[in-house]
Design a protein around this motif. Structure first.
Motif, PDB file in Angstrom:
ATOM      1  N   ASP A  26      33.971  34.456  38.700  1.00 32.19           N
ATOM      2  CA  ASP A  26      33.444  34.435  37.326  1.00 32.19           C
ATOM      3  C   ASP A  26      34.529  34.251  36.262  1.00 32.19           C
ATOM      4  OD1 ASP A  26      34.380  37.155  38.001  1.00 32.19           O
ATOM      5  OD2 ASP A  26      33.803  37.578  35.929  1.00 32.19           O
ATOM      6  N   GLU A  27      35.776  34.161  36.692  1.00 34.98           N
ATOM      7  CA  GLU A  27      36.853  34.189  35.691  1.00 34.98           C
ATOM      8  C   GLU A  27      37.822  33.019  35.805  1.00 34.98           C
ATOM      9  OE1 GLU A  27      39.263  37.721  34.281  1.00 34.98           O
ATOM     10  OE2 GLU A  27      38.035  38.623  35.861  1.00 34.98           O
TER      11      GLU A  27
ATOM     12  N   ASP B  95      35.015  36.072  44.722  1.00 32.30           N
ATOM     13  CA  ASP B  95      35.562  37.162  43.922  1.00 32.30           C
ATOM     14  C   ASP B  95      34.599  38.353  44.066  1.00 32.30           C
ATOM     15  OD1 ASP B  95      36.789  38.579  41.712  1.00 32.30           O
ATOM     16  OD2 ASP B  95      35.087  37.880  40.505  1.00 32.30           O
TER      17      ASP B  95
ATOM     18  N   GLY C 210      34.221  41.424  41.464  1.00 29.59           N
ATOM     19  CA  GLY C 210      33.622  41.886  40.207  1.00 29.59           C
ATOM     20  C   GLY C 210      32.953  40.774  39.424  1.00 29.59           C
TER      21      GLY C 210
ATOM     22  N   THR D  58      30.899  38.694  40.441  1.00 23.79           N
ATOM     23  CA  THR D  58      30.527  37.560  41.300  1.00 23.79           C
ATOM     24  C   THR D  58      29.587  38.095  42.384  1.00 23.79           C
ATOM     25  OG1 THR D  58      32.615  36.465  40.836  1.00 23.79           O
ATOM     26  CG2 THR D  58      31.403  35.700  42.772  1.00 23.79           C
TER      27      THR D  58
HETATM   28 MG   LIG Z   1      35.465  38.796  38.660  1.00 24.85          MG
END
Ligand SMILES: [Mg+2]
Length: 256
Positions: A207-208, A9, A11, A13
């Motif tokens: 991260d999500e 990813d 943003g 990451t």
């Molecule tokens: Mg992200």
């Protein structure tokens, strides 16, 4: 297991945005939007019947509407499309002129200007470059970026600005593909662009919720890169065999 690919990813990451908040994002977008008006004036679209404030208000209203729709349907509505929608509705109300002066390239330029202040804020994490450099020594591992972003060139330009673009075999955005993570189709499309056929050879690192749930649905091993900042309305992540790391460099522990 021999890993043949990693999908990262973008943003939070590979890149971070310092002190993120809705207010800071909105401020960046507002600055970009106001700057883009200059181009509309050059194209003789602007009229004396519309104010900057009204344009900003109408744009954010549409952006918000399509953003909600995107969350529901997983369809991405690119920024260039939002400009088109806004200008078409303003033309109907006779508030702008000559929108047929705006071709596809101009819509692209408008979107690029809109995201330009946001792009300045995104910086690679301290260990992003050295991690990619280390991974690039493993010739059998292909790398990709997969981002939910409404403007493809913003992500490409950001990677180029920090000399990271060359590390990737594929850069995919929801703007380009038309659908957003966690739709598994966008993960499978990324695999195809990496020229990898077997999804179990590939890791997904993000991260999500959308990264790990989407990657898992597409049949890949997922790694959650845990953020310092928590976002409002984060969804609980319940994915079997989820790996967790705190820094991008720890991904090196999972390759052979
Ligand atoms: Mg992200």
């Amino acid at each position: 297991m021999i890993i043949k690919g990693i999908i990262f990813d973008y943003g939070f990451t590979l890149f971070f945005f310092e002190n993120p908040s809705l207010e800071r994002y909105t401020e960046c977008f507002k600055k970009g939007l106001l700057k883009s008006i200059k181009l509309l004036k050059e194209k003789q679209v602007w009229s004396g019947r519309i104010s900057d404030e009204l344009f900003v208000k109408e744009f954010f209203k549409k952006r918000q509407r399509f953003w909600r729709e995107g969350i529901k349907t997983k369809i991405e509505f690119p920024t260039s499309f939002i400009y088109q929608e806004v200008l078409e509705s303003l033309e109907k109300d006779n508030l702008v002129n000559n929108i047929d002066h705006i071709d596809e390239d101009t819509y692209e330029n408008l979107a690029e200007i809109y995201h330009s202040f946001e792009r300045e804020e995104w910086k690679p994490f301290p260990k992003t470059k050295e991690t990619l450099e280390e991974l690039s020594k493993h010739k059998h591992i292909k790398l990709a970026v997969l981002s939910n972003h409404p403007h493809h060139k913003t992500i490409e330009n950001s990677l180029k600005e920090y000399n990271l673009f060359e590390y990737f075999d594929a850069v995919v955005t929801s703007a380009e593909f038309g659908k957003r993570k966690p739709d598994p189709e966008i993960f499978l499309y990324t695999l195809k662009k990496m020229e990898l056929s077997e999804n179990y050879d590939c890791l997904v690192c993000g991260d999500e919720y959308v990264d790990v749930v989407g990657g898992d649905r597409a049949g890949m091993q997922t790694i959650l890169c845990e953020r310092i900042y928590k976002f409002p309305f984060e969804r609980e992540i319940n994915v079997p065999n989820l790996l967790r790391i705190n820094d991008i460099s720890e991904v090196l522990n999972y390759i052979t």
